[in-house]
Design a protein around this motif. Sequence first.
Motif, PDB file in Angstrom:
ATOM      1  N   LEU A   1       0.767  -1.220  -0.087  1.00 58.74           N
ATOM      2  CA  LEU A   1      -0.085   0.052   0.060  1.00 58.74           C
ATOM      3  C   LEU A   1       0.894   1.115   0.010  1.00 58.74           C
ATOM      4  CD1 LEU A   1      -2.512  -1.255   2.455  1.00 58.74           C
ATOM      5  CD2 LEU A   1      -2.955  -1.092   0.205  1.00 58.74           C
ATOM      6  N   PRO A   2       0.264   2.339  -0.751  1.00 59.38           N
ATOM      7  CA  PRO A   2       1.305   3.443  -0.775  1.00 59.38           C
ATOM      8  C   PRO A   2       1.100   4.290   0.622  1.00 59.38           C
ATOM      9  CG  PRO A   2      -0.979   4.015  -1.904  1.00 59.38           C
ATOM     10  CD  PRO A   2      -0.888   2.344  -1.586  1.00 59.38           C
ATOM     11  N   VAL A   3       2.158   5.135   0.627  1.00 58.97           N
ATOM     12  CA  VAL A   3       2.310   6.097   1.938  1.00 58.97           C
ATOM     13  C   VAL A   3       1.603   7.215   1.170  1.00 58.97           C
ATOM     14  CG1 VAL A   3       3.938   7.254   3.554  1.00 58.97           C
ATOM     15  CG2 VAL A   3       4.292   4.734   2.983  1.00 58.97           C
ATOM     16  N   LEU A   4       0.769   8.059   1.946  1.00 59.20           N
ATOM     17  CA  LEU A   4       0.371   9.010   1.416  1.00 59.20           C
ATOM     18  C   LEU A   4       1.136  10.329   1.998  1.00 59.20           C
ATOM     19  CD1 LEU A   4      -3.438   8.254   1.911  1.00 59.20           C
ATOM     20  CD2 LEU A   4      -2.185   7.843  -0.013  1.00 59.20           C
ATOM     21  N   GLU A   5       1.588  11.287   0.998  1.00 63.45           N
ATOM     22  CA  GLU A   5       2.326  12.125   1.924  1.00 63.45           C
ATOM     23  C   GLU A   5       1.617  13.638   1.619  1.00 63.45           C
ATOM     24  OE1 GLU A   5       5.570  11.855   2.942  1.00 63.45           O
ATOM     25  OE2 GLU A   5       5.808   9.827   2.230  1.00 63.45           O
ATOM     26  N   GLY A   6       1.775  14.390   2.620  1.00 60.60           N
ATOM     27  CA  GLY A   6       1.145  15.765   2.726  1.00 60.60           C
ATOM     28  C   GLY A   6       1.651  16.554   3.612  1.00 60.60           C
ATOM     29  N   ARG A   7       0.923  17.612   4.134  1.00 62.20           N
ATOM     30  CA  ARG A   7       0.846  18.509   5.306  1.00 62.20           C
ATOM     31  C   ARG A   7      -0.108  18.854   6.065  1.00 62.20           C
ATOM     32  NH1 ARG A   7       6.185  20.738   4.529  1.00 62.20           N
ATOM     33  NH2 ARG A   7       6.851  20.336   2.565  1.00 62.20           N
ATOM     34  N   LEU A   8       0.154  19.337   7.248  1.00 63.59           N
ATOM     35  CA  LEU A   8      -0.918  19.672   8.118  1.00 63.59           C
ATOM     36  C   LEU A   8      -1.356  20.964   7.783  1.00 63.59           C
ATOM     37  CD1 LEU A   8       0.387  18.013  11.660  1.00 63.59           C
ATOM     38  CD2 LEU A   8      -1.466  17.020   9.981  1.00 63.59           C
ATOM     39  N   MET A   9      -2.849  21.029   7.433  1.00 60.23           N
ATOM     40  CA  MET A   9      -3.095  22.320   7.031  1.00 60.23           C
ATOM     41  C   MET A   9      -3.693  23.340   8.266  1.00 60.23           C
ATOM     42  SD  MET A   9      -5.152  21.501   3.525  1.00 60.23           S
ATOM     43  CE  MET A   9      -5.921  23.294   3.427  1.00 60.23           C
ATOM     44  N   ARG A  10      -4.680  22.743   8.989  1.00 66.37           N
ATOM     45  CA  ARG A  10      -5.327  23.113  10.096  1.00 66.37           C
ATOM     46  C   ARG A  10      -5.912  22.328  11.114  1.00 66.37           C
ATOM     47  NH1 ARG A  10     -11.109  25.811   7.716  1.00 66.37           N
ATOM     48  NH2 ARG A  10     -11.568  25.997   9.645  1.00 66.37           N
ATOM     49  N   THR A  11      -6.198  22.658  12.203  1.00 65.58           N
ATOM     50  CA  THR A  11      -6.875  22.172  13.225  1.00 65.58           C
ATOM     51  C   THR A  11      -8.353  22.131  13.061  1.00 65.58           C
ATOM     52  OG1 THR A  11      -6.897  23.637  14.909  1.00 65.58           O
ATOM     53  CG2 THR A  11      -5.175  22.207  14.988  1.00 65.58           C
ATOM     54  N   LEU A  12      -9.066  21.002  13.480  1.00 65.05           N
ATOM     55  CA  LEU A  12     -10.670  20.936  13.573  1.00 65.05           C
ATOM     56  C   LEU A  12     -10.884  20.388  14.703  1.00 65.05           C
ATOM     57  CD1 LEU A  12     -10.930  19.077  10.083  1.00 65.05           C
ATOM     58  CD2 LEU A  12     -11.401  21.346  10.606  1.00 65.05           C
ATOM     59  N   PRO A  13     -11.977  20.552  15.243  1.00 69.36           N
ATOM     60  CA  PRO A  13     -12.908  20.239  16.593  1.00 69.36           C
ATOM     61  C   PRO A  13     -12.923  18.808  16.450  1.00 69.36           C
ATOM     62  CG  PRO A  13     -14.307  21.643  15.530  1.00 69.36           C
ATOM     63  CD  PRO A  13     -12.989  21.813  14.729  1.00 69.36           C
ATOM     64  N   GLY A  14     -12.876  17.911  17.272  1.00 70.00           N
ATOM     65  CA  GLY A  14     -13.289  16.601  17.356  1.00 70.00           C
ATOM     66  C   GLY A  14     -14.073  15.980  18.657  1.00 70.00           C
ATOM     67  N   TYR A  15     -14.262  14.686  18.336  1.00 64.73           N
ATOM     68  CA  TYR A  15     -15.081  14.187  19.610  1.00 64.73           C
ATOM     69  C   TYR A  15     -14.214  14.344  20.826  1.00 64.73           C
ATOM     70  CZ  TYR A  15     -18.734  12.525  16.417  1.00 64.73           C
ATOM     71  OH  TYR A  15     -19.433  12.296  15.414  1.00 64.73           O
ATOM     72  N   PHE A  16     -15.028  14.472  22.142  1.00 65.72           N
ATOM     73  CA  PHE A  16     -14.250  14.230  23.262  1.00 65.72           C
ATOM     74  C   PHE A  16     -12.993  15.496  23.511  1.00 65.72           C
ATOM     75  CE2 PHE A  16     -15.967  10.315  22.550  1.00 65.72           C
ATOM     76  CZ  PHE A  16     -16.834   9.855  23.384  1.00 65.72           C
ATOM     77  N   GLY A  17     -13.288  16.470  22.760  1.00 64.12           N
ATOM     78  CA  GLY A  17     -12.237  17.587  22.733  1.00 64.12           C
ATOM     79  C   GLY A  17     -10.829  17.240  22.092  1.00 64.12           C
ATOM     80  N   LEU A  18     -10.730  16.120  21.445  1.00 63.97           N
ATOM     81  CA  LEU A  18      -9.526  15.801  20.759  1.00 63.97           C
ATOM     82  C   LEU A  18      -9.593  16.342  19.315  1.00 63.97           C
ATOM     83  CD1 LEU A  18      -9.222  11.865  21.500  1.00 63.97           C
ATOM     84  CD2 LEU A  18      -8.222  13.711  22.481  1.00 63.97           C
ATOM     85  N   LEU A  19      -8.599  17.122  19.191  1.00 64.04           N
ATOM     86  CA  LEU A  19      -8.341  17.851  17.938  1.00 64.04           C
ATOM     87  C   LEU A  19      -8.058  17.017  16.515  1.00 64.04           C
ATOM     88  CD1 LEU A  19      -6.111  21.010  18.821  1.00 64.04           C
ATOM     89  CD2 LEU A  19      -8.705  20.747  18.291  1.00 64.04           C
ATOM     90  N   ARG A  20      -8.868  17.139  15.406  1.00 60.99           N
ATOM     91  CA  ARG A  20      -8.313  16.623  14.254  1.00 60.99           C
ATOM     92  C   ARG A  20      -7.771  17.658  13.334  1.00 60.99           C
ATOM     93  NH1 ARG A  20     -13.464  15.696  11.364  1.00 60.99           N
ATOM     94  NH2 ARG A  20     -14.036  17.489  12.286  1.00 60.99           N
ATOM     95  N   TYR A  21      -6.962  16.986  12.342  1.00 60.37           N
ATOM     96  CA  TYR A  21      -6.306  17.739  11.329  1.00 60.37           C
ATOM     97  C   TYR A  21      -6.614  17.691   9.984  1.00 60.37           C
ATOM     98  CZ  TYR A  21      -2.808  19.358  14.765  1.00 60.37           C
ATOM     99  OH  TYR A  21      -2.200  20.212  16.019  1.00 60.37           O
ATOM    100  N   LEU A  22      -6.806  18.837   9.192  1.00 61.65           N
ATOM    101  CA  LEU A  22      -7.189  18.628   8.050  1.00 61.65           C
ATOM    102  C   LEU A  22      -5.584  18.531   7.179  1.00 61.65           C
ATOM    103  CD1 LEU A  22      -9.111  18.965   5.738  1.00 61.65           C
ATOM    104  CD2 LEU A  22      -8.756  21.384   5.670  1.00 61.65           C
TER     105      LEU A  22
END
Length: 166
Positions: A36-57
């Motif tokens: 399976l490939p390794v997807l390469e990218g960059r963190l763009m911004r934070t997003l709110p998530g469940y139970f106060g845990l941040l997600r990232y775009l």
Amino acid sequence: MGRSMDLTPIHPAAITPVGRAIGLRIVSPLTFDLALPVLEGRLMRTLPGYFGLLRYLVELDAPLPDGFDPLGELPWFARNRSVRTLVISPAPDAPTLETPPDVIGECVREGRVLHVFVSIGPSARALRVAGAAAASESRCPFLCMADLEPRRVAARVPLTTRIVAR
């Protein structure tokens, strides 16, 4: 007189992971190994998530190929669209309530690998129109699990910030 009078300590938590290069090594739930490939990218911004845990775009370095669905997880309506962003959510080993709110950011800053949920991200148009709501859990179909691997590359300003700033 060569020393600055500003003696404010720089804490690692104050250094933002936004703009940092990452790799997402897809984890196969199957007992045999798949290439399976390794997807390469960059963190763009934070997003709110469940139970106060941040997600990232995540802004991908290259869009996913049409029909990319390595583990057959995507619903039919999400299979044939151009994907340039992903949303990652933490899948930490510790119980959720004991996990730091920005566990993804901490792992990227410290160079540690973290297990994450990966979902198809919103289009640039959806982000412009709906903002963070475009990246809600209900609008971003699950793609796979992956190991988030921070890259030792200089941070770059995310594409959306560069477009807006000019």
